[in-house]
Write a protein that holds these residues in place. Structure first.
Motif, PDB file in Angstrom:
ATOM      1  N   MET A   1      28.703  16.320  35.559  1.00 30.33           N
ATOM      2  CA  MET A   1      28.902  14.999  36.162  1.00 30.33           C
ATOM      3  C   MET A   1      30.390  14.698  36.343  1.00 30.33           C
ATOM      4  O   MET A   1      30.796  14.102  37.342  1.00 30.33           O
ATOM      5  CB  MET A   1      28.235  13.931  35.285  1.00 30.33           C
ATOM      6  N   GLU A   2      31.215  15.111  35.346  1.00 24.78           N
ATOM      7  CA  GLU A   2      32.657  14.873  35.451  1.00 24.78           C
ATOM      8  C   GLU A   2      33.241  15.589  36.667  1.00 24.78           C
ATOM      9  O   GLU A   2      34.088  15.054  37.384  1.00 24.78           O
ATOM     10  CB  GLU A   2      33.356  15.341  34.170  1.00 24.78           C
ATOM     11  N   THR A   3      32.761  16.833  36.882  1.00 20.19           N
ATOM     12  CA  THR A   3      33.235  17.601  38.040  1.00 20.19           C
ATOM     13  C   THR A   3      32.850  16.907  39.342  1.00 20.19           C
ATOM     14  O   THR A   3      33.639  16.834  40.289  1.00 20.19           O
ATOM     15  CB  THR A   3      32.636  19.022  38.019  1.00 20.19           C
ATOM     16  N   LEU A   4      31.617  16.374  39.364  1.00 23.44           N
ATOM     17  CA  LEU A   4      31.135  15.686  40.559  1.00 23.44           C
ATOM     18  C   LEU A   4      31.982  14.460  40.858  1.00 23.44           C
ATOM     19  O   LEU A   4      32.390  14.225  42.005  1.00 23.44           O
ATOM     20  CB  LEU A   4      29.669  15.293  40.351  1.00 23.44           C
ATOM     21  N   LEU A   5      32.262  13.658  39.815  1.00 21.82           N
ATOM     22  CA  LEU A   5      33.074  12.456  39.998  1.00 21.82           C
ATOM     23  C   LEU A   5      34.504  12.812  40.418  1.00 21.82           C
ATOM     24  O   LEU A   5      35.116  12.120  41.233  1.00 21.82           O
ATOM     25  CB  LEU A   5      33.083  11.631  38.708  1.00 21.82           C
ATOM     26  N   HIS A   6      35.008  13.914  39.850  1.00 22.26           N
ATOM     27  CA  HIS A   6      36.363  14.361  40.232  1.00 22.26           C
ATOM     28  C   HIS A   6      36.399  14.748  41.711  1.00 22.26           C
ATOM     29  O   HIS A   6      37.321  14.360  42.442  1.00 22.26           O
ATOM     30  CB  HIS A   6      36.777  15.556  39.377  1.00 22.26           C
ATOM     31  N   ASN A   7      35.379  15.501  42.141  1.00 22.38           N
ATOM     32  CA  ASN A   7      35.321  15.914  43.548  1.00 22.38           C
ATOM     33  C   ASN A   7      35.211  14.713  44.478  1.00 22.38           C
ATOM     34  O   ASN A   7      35.837  14.666  45.536  1.00 22.38           O
ATOM     35  CB  ASN A   7      34.124  16.844  43.771  1.00 22.38           C
ATOM     36  N   LEU A   8      34.405  13.720  44.053  1.00 22.89           N
ATOM     37  CA  LEU A   8      34.241  12.521  44.874  1.00 22.89           C
ATOM     38  C   LEU A   8      35.545  11.734  44.940  1.00 22.89           C
ATOM     39  O   LEU A   8      35.888  11.167  45.991  1.00 22.89           O
ATOM     40  CB  LEU A   8      33.111  11.655  44.292  1.00 22.89           C
ATOM     41  N   SER A   9      36.274  11.699  43.819  1.00 19.94           N
ATOM     42  CA  SER A   9      37.561  10.995  43.811  1.00 19.94           C
ATOM     43  C   SER A   9      38.559  11.678  44.752  1.00 19.94           C
ATOM     44  O   SER A   9      39.379  11.016  45.397  1.00 19.94           O
ATOM     45  CB  SER A   9      38.135  10.943  42.389  1.00 19.94           C
ATOM     46  N   VAL A  10      38.468  13.017  44.847  1.00 21.23           N
ATOM     47  CA  VAL A  10      39.316  13.752  45.795  1.00 21.23           C
ATOM     48  C   VAL A  10      38.988  13.313  47.224  1.00 21.23           C
ATOM     49  O   VAL A  10      39.877  13.098  48.053  1.00 21.23           O
ATOM     50  CB  VAL A  10      39.113  15.276  45.640  1.00 21.23           C
ATOM     51  N   GLY A  11      37.686  13.175  47.503  1.00 21.16           N
ATOM     52  CA  GLY A  11      37.261  12.740  48.828  1.00 21.16           C
ATOM     53  C   GLY A  11      37.759  11.354  49.171  1.00 21.16           C
ATOM     54  O   GLY A  11      38.268  11.108  50.281  1.00 21.16           O
ATOM     55  N   PHE A  12      37.646  10.417  48.216  1.00 21.55           N
ATOM     56  CA  PHE A  12      38.109   9.047  48.474  1.00 21.55           C
ATOM     57  C   PHE A  12      39.632   8.970  48.580  1.00 21.55           C
ATOM     58  O   PHE A  12      40.167   8.088  49.259  1.00 21.55           O
ATOM     59  CB  PHE A  12      37.602   8.109  47.371  1.00 21.55           C
ATOM     60  N   SER A  13      40.331   9.884  47.907  1.00 15.47           N
ATOM     61  CA  SER A  13      41.792   9.890  48.017  1.00 15.47           C
ATOM     62  C   SER A  13      42.235  10.229  49.440  1.00 15.47           C
ATOM     63  O   SER A  13      43.255   9.729  49.924  1.00 15.47           O
ATOM     64  CB  SER A  13      42.394  10.890  47.025  1.00 15.47           C
ATOM     65  N   VAL A  14      41.452  11.083  50.130  1.00 14.94           N
ATOM     66  CA  VAL A  14      41.742  11.385  51.538  1.00 14.94           C
ATOM     67  C   VAL A  14      41.551  10.133  52.390  1.00 14.94           C
ATOM     68  O   VAL A  14      42.322   9.872  53.317  1.00 14.94           O
ATOM     69  CB  VAL A  14      40.828  12.526  52.045  1.00 14.94           C
ATOM     70  N   LEU A  15      40.514   9.341  52.047  1.00 20.79           N
ATOM     71  CA  LEU A  15      40.224   8.124  52.806  1.00 20.79           C
ATOM     72  C   LEU A  15      41.208   7.000  52.530  1.00 20.79           C
ATOM     73  O   LEU A  15      41.136   5.943  53.162  1.00 20.79           O
ATOM     74  CB  LEU A  15      38.803   7.641  52.500  1.00 20.79           C
ATOM     75  N   ALA A  16      42.093   7.207  51.557  1.00 22.13           N
ATOM     76  CA  ALA A  16      43.119   6.191  51.291  1.00 22.13           C
ATOM     77  C   ALA A  16      44.096   6.083  52.457  1.00 22.13           C
ATOM     78  O   ALA A  16      44.797   5.079  52.597  1.00 22.13           O
ATOM     79  CB  ALA A  16      43.874   6.534  50.003  1.00 22.13           C
ATOM     80  N   ASP A  17      44.130   7.108  53.288  1.00 23.27           N
ATOM     81  CA  ASP A  17      44.974   7.082  54.494  1.00 23.27           C
ATOM     82  C   ASP A  17      44.332   6.142  55.523  1.00 23.27           C
ATOM     83  O   ASP A  17      43.203   6.373  55.950  1.00 23.27           O
ATOM     84  CB  ASP A  17      45.076   8.495  55.068  1.00 23.27           C
ATOM     85  N   PRO A  18      45.013   5.074  55.933  1.00 23.71           N
ATOM     86  CA  PRO A  18      44.423   4.117  56.886  1.00 23.71           C
ATOM     87  C   PRO A  18      43.988   4.764  58.203  1.00 23.71           C
ATOM     88  O   PRO A  18      43.013   4.339  58.814  1.00 23.71           O
ATOM     89  CB  PRO A  18      45.556   3.108  57.124  1.00 23.71           C
ATOM     90  N   ILE A  19      44.683   5.821  58.629  1.00 19.12           N
ATOM     91  CA  ILE A  19      44.329   6.500  59.883  1.00 19.12           C
ATOM     92  C   ILE A  19      42.946   7.148  59.756  1.00 19.12           C
ATOM     93  O   ILE A  19      42.130   7.082  60.685  1.00 19.12           O
ATOM     94  CB  ILE A  19      45.387   7.557  60.255  1.00 19.12           C
ATOM     95  N   ILE A  20      42.678   7.755  58.597  1.00 18.15           N
ATOM     96  CA  ILE A  20      41.372   8.394  58.372  1.00 18.15           C
ATOM     97  C   ILE A  20      40.272   7.338  58.364  1.00 18.15           C
ATOM     98  O   ILE A  20      39.197   7.527  58.943  1.00 18.15           O
ATOM     99  CB  ILE A  20      41.367   9.181  57.047  1.00 18.15           C
ATOM    100  N   LEU A  21      40.563   6.197  57.737  1.00 21.04           N
ATOM    101  CA  LEU A  21      39.584   5.094  57.734  1.00 21.04           C
ATOM    102  C   LEU A  21      39.334   4.607  59.156  1.00 21.04           C
ATOM    103  O   LEU A  21      38.204   4.269  59.517  1.00 21.04           O
ATOM    104  CB  LEU A  21      40.094   3.930  56.871  1.00 21.04           C
ATOM    105  N   LEU A  22      40.398   4.573  59.947  1.00 22.36           N
ATOM    106  CA  LEU A  22      40.264   4.136  61.338  1.00 22.36           C
ATOM    107  C   LEU A  22      39.385   5.108  62.127  1.00 22.36           C
ATOM    108  O   LEU A  22      38.580   4.690  62.966  1.00 22.36           O
ATOM    109  CB  LEU A  22      41.649   4.032  61.979  1.00 22.36           C
ATOM    110  N   TYR A  23      39.525   6.405  61.853  1.00 19.99           N
ATOM    111  CA  TYR A  23      38.667   7.392  62.497  1.00 19.99           C
ATOM    112  C   TYR A  23      37.202   7.169  62.110  1.00 19.99           C
ATOM    113  O   TYR A  23      36.306   7.281  62.948  1.00 19.99           O
ATOM    114  CB  TYR A  23      39.089   8.806  62.093  1.00 19.99           C
ATOM    115  N   ALA A  24      36.969   6.865  60.829  1.00 17.17           N
ATOM    116  CA  ALA A  24      35.599   6.616  60.370  1.00 17.17           C
ATOM    117  C   ALA A  24      35.015   5.396  61.075  1.00 17.17           C
ATOM    118  O   ALA A  24      33.873   5.425  61.563  1.00 17.17           O
ATOM    119  CB  ALA A  24      35.576   6.418  58.860  1.00 17.17           C
ATOM    120  N   LEU A  25      35.793   4.310  61.143  1.00 10.79           N
ATOM    121  CA  LEU A  25      35.330   3.101  61.816  1.00 10.79           C
ATOM    122  C   LEU A  25      35.120   3.351  63.308  1.00 10.79           C
ATOM    123  O   LEU A  25      34.101   2.931  63.882  1.00 10.79           O
ATOM    124  CB  LEU A  25      36.344   1.974  61.615  1.00 10.79           C
ATOM    125  N   GLY A  26      36.063   4.061  63.931  1.00  9.52           N
ATOM    126  CA  GLY A  26      35.934   4.354  65.363  1.00  9.52           C
ATOM    127  C   GLY A  26      34.719   5.214  65.654  1.00  9.52           C
ATOM    128  O   GLY A  26      34.027   5.013  66.660  1.00  9.52           O
TER     129      GLY A  26
END
Length: 503
Positions: free
Chosen positions: A1-26
């Motif tokens: 479970m710790e590995t899973l949460l770590h991997n998910l945190s890596v994914g959300f860290s990429v989404l911390a970039d506003p441009i990436i969030l804008l791509y998701a919204l677009g």
């Protein structure tokens, strides 16, 4: 479970970039718009917008395309509910109860439930994708021709739930659909079947122009200006868009079952969201306490297929990312985009491309939040469609239908097919023959035949070898229970009541 949460945190860290969030919204916004345009759907939308990903970072590109994919799944419900014209094939079942709800003045509630069901189905499927994708993918690969044949037979049993008040007319519609599914070249021998020398018919008749004609054009022809739908501003207030406690109690079981079914069907290569929505609607009708009211405007008739088609869109990514086997046309294009960006999906994808993989998973959580916000906050804008005068609205819708049908193959032939079935649909409306069984039969008829023929070839021509495989046998038994369970139960009840009265 710790590995899973770590991997998910890596994914959300990429989404911390506003441009990436804008791509998701677009991506989600583009998907909703594309899904609402008749005839386009996610495959066309992804293909058209694919050039935008050239030169992008892999994470940004796949997040944009994924947003278009599941955004289009919800977008198809907008025109299905408001004007009885499915935006894509997966939204056909939503028209059966969504449009009657709109006619009752509950368009806002129907669109709201479509958004909630889509988001719930999508979010649960993301969790399942994250936890079980590699394991489930291995089981999905176990499905061969025999198992697919059994699954298609199970799907055909749902025709009984779409026949309305006249089973004879409903089954007639289904038989016509099965006949249409036979048109084209024989799958094994290559013999021409009912093509009458027309080379366009060699590849058969696609069900998408048929669906647009039967539902969209037929509705336009039948509209004489008397069937105007009105929406009171009060019904669009946020509190009225949120289902009541009783409606949640009715819909949640159907959303749960539709999500599980849709996710599983989505993982099966070639099955896709369309079949998932058909099966989910049929299952909901069979299991609902008011199954006899389906087709007249019941809220669970919207919730079940919408949860299933969004769940199927998530499920289709499982074999694409973990096995390198696309589960649908849309994921095939997405897989091509990944390879274009220098990434090859497969068993090692989550290990070698962990940042891309987990940023995609994280974007699905965020994307579903965007989808809910767009679905709810955009409702007043969506229903403004109904304020357009009928002649203008019908002209615009007809133009989109014809453009969409032309875009399918860049051919006037598909436009002619759409118009032809529009006239057929109008005649069926006048004769009160339901159109849904015909569309379902066209979709499943071809798949049933092709998988049966392949299974017979593999099984040395013996049907016993086909139906006795463990998975196919279980599915066929379920199909028999669904097909004959209700009539047998009703017969036993009548006999028991008759005997009790005699005593």
């Amino acid at each position: 479970m710790e590995t899973l949460l770590h991997n998910l945190s890596v994914g959300f860290s990429v989404l911390a970039d506003p441009i990436i969030l804008l791509y998701a919204l677009g991506g989600v916004l583009s998907g909703v718009i594309i899904g609402a345009l008749p005839g386009l759907g996610p495959s066309v939308g992804i293909a058209v917008l694919l050039p935008l990903t050239y030169g992008m970072e892999p994470s940004a590109g796949i997040i944009l395309l994924a947003g278009i994919y599941y955004g289009a799944m919800y977008g198809g419900s907008i025109t299905s509910i408001l004007i009885n014209t499915p935006g894509d094939s997966a939204a056909v079942m939503t028209t059966l109860d969504g449009y009657p709800l709109a006619q009752k003045g509950q368009a806002g509630k129907a669109l709201g439930m479509a958004a909630y069901a889509s988001v719930i189905g999508g979010t649960i499927s993301v969790v399942a994708f994250m936890l079980f994708a590699p394991v489930i993918a291995n089981y999905a690969v176990a499905f061969g021709s025999s198992e697919y044949f059994a699954l298609m037979v199970l799907g055909l049993t749902s025709i009984a739930g779409m026949t309305g008040k006249s089973p004879s007319k409903g089954f007639l519609s289904a038989f016509v659909g099965l006949f249409i599914a036979l048109i084209g070249l024989d799958l094994v021998s290559g013999v021409q079947r009912y093509v009458f020398g027309n080379v366009h018919l060699f590849s058969g008749i696609d069900f998408i122009p048929v669906a647009m004609g039967l539902f969209g054009i037929a509705e336009i022809i039948a509209d004489n200006g008397e069937a105007n739908i009105t929406v009171d501003k009060e019904t669009l207030r946020l509190k009225n868009l949120f289902p009541t406690k009783e409606e949640w109690k009715i819909c949640l079981p159907h959303i749960g079952r539709g999500t599980g079914l849709g996710f599983f069907i989505g993982m099966l290569p070639g099955a896709g969201a369309t079949i998932a929505s058909f099966l989910s609607y049929g299952m909901a009708k069979n299991l609902s306490k008011r199954g006899n009211e389906f087709g007249t405007g019941v809220i669970e008739g919207v919730a079940a297929p919408e949860a299933a088609n969004n769940a199927a869109s998530m499920g289709a990514m499982v074999p694409m990312l973990t096995l390198g086997v696309p589960g649908s046309g849309s994921t095939a294009i997405m897989m091509g985009a990944l390879m274009m960006l220098g990434i090859t999906p497969g068993p090692s994808f989550f290990l070698k491309e962990a940042e891309v993989a987990w940023s995609l998973v994280a974007s699905m959580y965020i994307g579903n939040i965007f989808l809910l916000l767009l679905g709810i906050l955009g409702l007043p804008l969506f229903v403004r469609i109904l304020k357009v005068k009928a002649p203008i609205l019908n002209s615009i819708v007809l133009a989109f239908i014809l453009i969409g049908s032309y875009a399918l193959e860049n051919s006037m032939y598909t436009v002619g097919i759409t118009v032809f079935f529009g006239v057929i649909g109008y005649i069926m409306k006048k004769l009160k023959v339901p159109a849904a069984p015909m569309v379902l039969a066209i979709v499943l008829g071809y798949l049933t035949e092709s998988n049966l023929r392949q299974a017979l070839i593999i099984g040395d021509g013996s049907i016993i070898n086909v139906i006795t495989k463990p998975i196919s046998a279980v599915i066929l038994i379920i199909a028999l229970i669904l097909a004959f369970g209700t009539p047998i139960t009703e017969y036993i009840k009548r006999r028991v009541s008759k005997n009790s009265a005699a005593q």
